[in-house]
Design a protein around this motif. Structure first.
Motif, PDB file in Angstrom:
ATOM      1  N   SER A 130       1.060  -1.243   0.509  1.00  0.00           N
ATOM      2  CA  SER A 130       0.025   0.100   0.412  1.00  0.00           C
ATOM      3  C   SER A 130       0.879   0.869   0.271  1.00  0.00           C
ATOM      4  N   GLY A 131      -0.767   2.249  -0.473  1.00  0.00           N
ATOM      5  CA  GLY A 131       0.700   3.900  -0.210  1.00  0.00           C
ATOM      6  C   GLY A 131       1.390   3.946   0.827  1.00  0.00           C
ATOM      7  N   GLN A 132       0.714   2.872   2.119  1.00  0.00           N
ATOM      8  CA  GLN A 132       1.282   3.803   3.811  1.00  0.00           C
ATOM      9  C   GLN A 132       2.823   2.397   3.573  1.00  0.00           C
ATOM     10  N   GLN A 133       2.901   1.364   3.289  1.00  0.00           N
ATOM     11  CA  GLN A 133       3.833   0.809   3.209  1.00  0.00           C
ATOM     12  C   GLN A 133       5.181   1.083   2.404  1.00  0.00           C
ATOM     13  N   THR A 134       4.397   1.838   1.495  1.00  0.00           N
ATOM     14  CA  THR A 134       5.942   1.881   0.126  1.00  0.00           C
ATOM     15  C   THR A 134       7.104   2.977   1.473  1.00  0.00           C
ATOM     16  N   GLN A 135       5.768   4.256   1.869  1.00  0.00           N
ATOM     17  CA  GLN A 135       6.615   4.695   2.693  1.00  0.00           C
ATOM     18  C   GLN A 135       7.278   3.906   4.075  1.00  0.00           C
ATOM     19  N   GLN A 136       6.526   3.703   4.566  1.00  0.00           N
ATOM     20  CA  GLN A 136       7.495   2.649   5.738  1.00  0.00           C
ATOM     21  C   GLN A 136       8.848   1.603   5.713  1.00  0.00           C
ATOM     22  N   PHE A 137       9.036   0.818   4.153  1.00  0.00           N
ATOM     23  CA  PHE A 137       9.775   0.015   3.616  1.00  0.00           C
ATOM     24  C   PHE A 137      10.406   0.712   2.665  1.00  0.00           C
ATOM     25  N   HIS A 138      11.797   0.100   2.073  1.00  0.00           N
ATOM     26  CA  HIS A 138      11.988   0.174   1.102  1.00  0.00           C
ATOM     27  C   HIS A 138      12.128  -0.952   0.367  1.00  0.00           C
ATOM     28  N   LEU A 139      11.085  -1.135  -0.632  1.00  0.00           N
ATOM     29  CA  LEU A 139      10.556  -1.990  -1.689  1.00  0.00           C
ATOM     30  C   LEU A 139      12.147  -2.462  -2.856  1.00  0.00           C
ATOM     31  N   SER A 140      11.675  -3.562  -2.869  1.00  0.00           N
ATOM     32  CA  SER A 140      12.475  -4.170  -3.962  1.00  0.00           C
ATOM     33  C   SER A 140      11.642  -3.527  -5.967  1.00  0.00           C
ATOM     34  N   ARG A 141      12.155  -2.736  -7.047  1.00  0.00           N
ATOM     35  CA  ARG A 141      11.727  -2.587  -8.085  1.00  0.00           C
ATOM     36  C   ARG A 141      10.547  -3.440  -8.481  1.00  0.00           C
ATOM     37  N   LEU A 142      10.820  -5.200  -8.036  1.00  0.00           N
ATOM     38  CA  LEU A 142      10.306  -5.609  -8.700  1.00  0.00           C
ATOM     39  C   LEU A 142       9.375  -6.705  -8.131  1.00  0.00           C
ATOM     40  N   PRO A 143       8.558  -7.236  -8.734  1.00  0.00           N
ATOM     41  CA  PRO A 143       7.936  -8.715  -7.819  1.00  0.00           C
ATOM     42  C   PRO A 143       9.014  -9.720  -7.062  1.00  0.00           C
TER      43      PRO A 143
ATOM     44  N   VAL B  21      19.514  -6.260  -4.501  1.00  0.00           N
ATOM     45  CA  VAL B  21      18.102  -7.501  -4.701  1.00  0.00           C
ATOM     46  C   VAL B  21      17.877  -7.174  -6.464  1.00  0.00           C
ATOM     47  N   ASP B  22      17.424  -6.210  -6.875  1.00  0.00           N
ATOM     48  CA  ASP B  22      16.941  -5.754  -8.385  1.00  0.00           C
ATOM     49  C   ASP B  22      17.751  -5.606  -9.477  1.00  0.00           C
ATOM     50  N   ALA B  23      18.867  -6.060  -9.154  1.00  0.00           N
ATOM     51  CA  ALA B  23      19.782  -6.076  -9.757  1.00  0.00           C
ATOM     52  C   ALA B  23      19.608  -7.850 -10.631  1.00  0.00           C
ATOM     53  N   VAL B  24      18.767  -8.746  -9.404  1.00  0.00           N
ATOM     54  CA  VAL B  24      19.258 -10.026  -9.547  1.00  0.00           C
ATOM     55  C   VAL B  24      17.866 -10.121 -10.233  1.00  0.00           C
ATOM     56  N   LEU B  25      16.749  -9.390  -9.787  1.00  0.00           N
ATOM     57  CA  LEU B  25      15.455  -9.549 -10.519  1.00  0.00           C
ATOM     58  C   LEU B  25      15.386  -9.040 -12.073  1.00  0.00           C
ATOM     59  N   ALA B  26      15.905  -7.462 -12.451  1.00  0.00           N
ATOM     60  CA  ALA B  26      15.823  -7.022 -13.078  1.00  0.00           C
ATOM     61  C   ALA B  26      16.519  -7.940 -14.664  1.00  0.00           C
ATOM     62  N   ARG B  27      16.712  -9.595 -14.240  1.00  0.00           N
ATOM     63  CA  ARG B  27      17.496 -10.601 -15.093  1.00  0.00           C
ATOM     64  C   ARG B  27      16.342 -11.528 -14.661  1.00  0.00           C
ATOM     65  N   PRO B  28      16.311 -13.045 -15.546  1.00  0.00           N
ATOM     66  CA  PRO B  28      15.905 -13.558 -15.487  1.00  0.00           C
ATOM     67  C   PRO B  28      16.566 -14.882 -14.835  1.00  0.00           C
TER      68      PRO B  28
ATOM     69  N   HIS C 245      21.563  -0.032  -0.569  1.00  0.00           N
ATOM     70  CA  HIS C 245      22.501  -0.982  -0.846  1.00  0.00           C
ATOM     71  C   HIS C 245      21.717  -1.865  -1.260  1.00  0.00           C
ATOM     72  N   LEU C 246      21.524  -2.579  -0.224  1.00  0.00           N
ATOM     73  CA  LEU C 246      21.528  -4.418  -0.663  1.00  0.00           C
ATOM     74  C   LEU C 246      20.131  -4.637  -1.149  1.00  0.00           C
ATOM     75  N   MET C 247      19.437  -3.563  -1.732  1.00  0.00           N
ATOM     76  CA  MET C 247      18.034  -3.469  -2.632  1.00  0.00           C
ATOM     77  C   MET C 247      18.566  -3.578  -3.954  1.00  0.00           C
ATOM     78  N   GLN C 248      19.630  -2.375  -3.598  1.00  0.00           N
ATOM     79  CA  GLN C 248      20.072  -3.015  -5.353  1.00  0.00           C
ATOM     80  C   GLN C 248      20.627  -3.187  -5.747  1.00  0.00           C
TER      81      GLN C 248
ATOM     82  N   HIS D 244       6.556  -8.704  -2.993  1.00  0.00           N
ATOM     83  CA  HIS D 244       7.550  -7.465  -3.355  1.00  0.00           C
ATOM     84  C   HIS D 244       8.443  -7.856  -2.395  1.00  0.00           C
ATOM     85  N   LEU D 245      10.115  -8.275  -2.271  1.00  0.00           N
ATOM     86  CA  LEU D 245      11.008  -7.784  -0.928  1.00  0.00           C
ATOM     87  C   LEU D 245      11.310  -6.221  -0.039  1.00  0.00           C
ATOM     88  N   VAL D 246      11.414  -7.102   0.835  1.00  0.00           N
ATOM     89  CA  VAL D 246      11.241  -5.405   1.904  1.00  0.00           C
ATOM     90  C   VAL D 246      12.422  -5.485   2.794  1.00  0.00           C
TER      91      VAL D 246
END
Length: 204
Positions: free
Chosen positions: A66-79, A195-202, A190-193, A178-180
């Motif tokens: 949710s919008g509130q959770q987006t503010q509360q957590f750092h989310l992975s860019r992709l599911p 994760v995002d790099a992994v999720l961006a590729r198959p 740094h940690l989510m970067q 999403h990972l948070v």
């Protein structure tokens, strides 16, 4: 990296040996390992786990943030994966096609599943009024089989058979997971970067 999970079968649960298991656990393990982490899975109640994110736990997942959770957590860019939301019922019970229909019936839900994303929808304003919390899936199934309740709102996977052949699952929605990380985590960006790099590729 520590990851907390709750009892949300078939995506996350503890097996008889007390180890983390499930469709979601498998996918999270694959992503975190590919990102160069060694995941350490910890079982907590939902609220205790969310509190632990502030200090003892690194990662967890959130369904349809949710919008509130987006503010509360750092989310992975992709599911990291997707869940199916729907109802379990007896084969003889009326099939359900839309979530809005459930508002007219008393229904069961695991106490660990708050379905926060549903509370944001105006058409589901009365959604929690007829909800009855249950602590575990086997008890929910027993109440359905006894006829005391007609529906059990839960996450499931259509391709997986239910334990009792008298029960069926009506899928109603598919939702992203999403990972948070807590925004208070010193290395969240740094940690989510990684994760995002992994999720961006198959993933293999």
């Amino acid at each position: 990296m520590t990851y907390f999970y709750s009892d949300l079968p078939p995506y996350e649960f503890s097996n008889p040996q007390g180890q983390a298991e499930g469709i979601g656990i498998d996918q999270v393990r694959k992503v975190l390992t590919a990102a160069g982490f060694q995941p350490d899975f910890r079982f907590y109640s939902l609220q205790r786990g969310l509190n632990a994110l502030q200090q003892d736990i690194d990662f967890t997942t959130v369904v349809a943030p949710s919008g509130q959770q987006t503010q509360q957590f750092h989310l992975s860019r992709l599911p990291v994966y997707a869940v199916e939301l729907g109802v379990v019922r007896l084969r003889s019970t009326k099939r359900m096609s839309y979530l809005s229909q459930l508002q007219h019936y008393p229904y069961l839900a695991l106490s660990e599943t708050r379905f926060t994303f549903l509370q944001q929808r105006p058409e589901l304003a009365a959604f929690a009024v007829k909800r009855y919390d249950i602590s575990n899936q086997p008890d929910a199934f027993r109440l359905l089989l006894s006829g005391r309740y007609d529906y059990f709102l839960c996450y499931h996977a259509s391709e997986m058979a239910l334990a009792n052949p008298m029960l069926v699952f009506d899928p109603l929605e598919q939702l992203p997971v999403h990972l948070v990380l807590s925004r208070q985590h010193a290395e969240a960006g740094h940690l989510m970067q990684r994760v995002d790099a992994v999720l961006a590729r198959p993933l293999q």
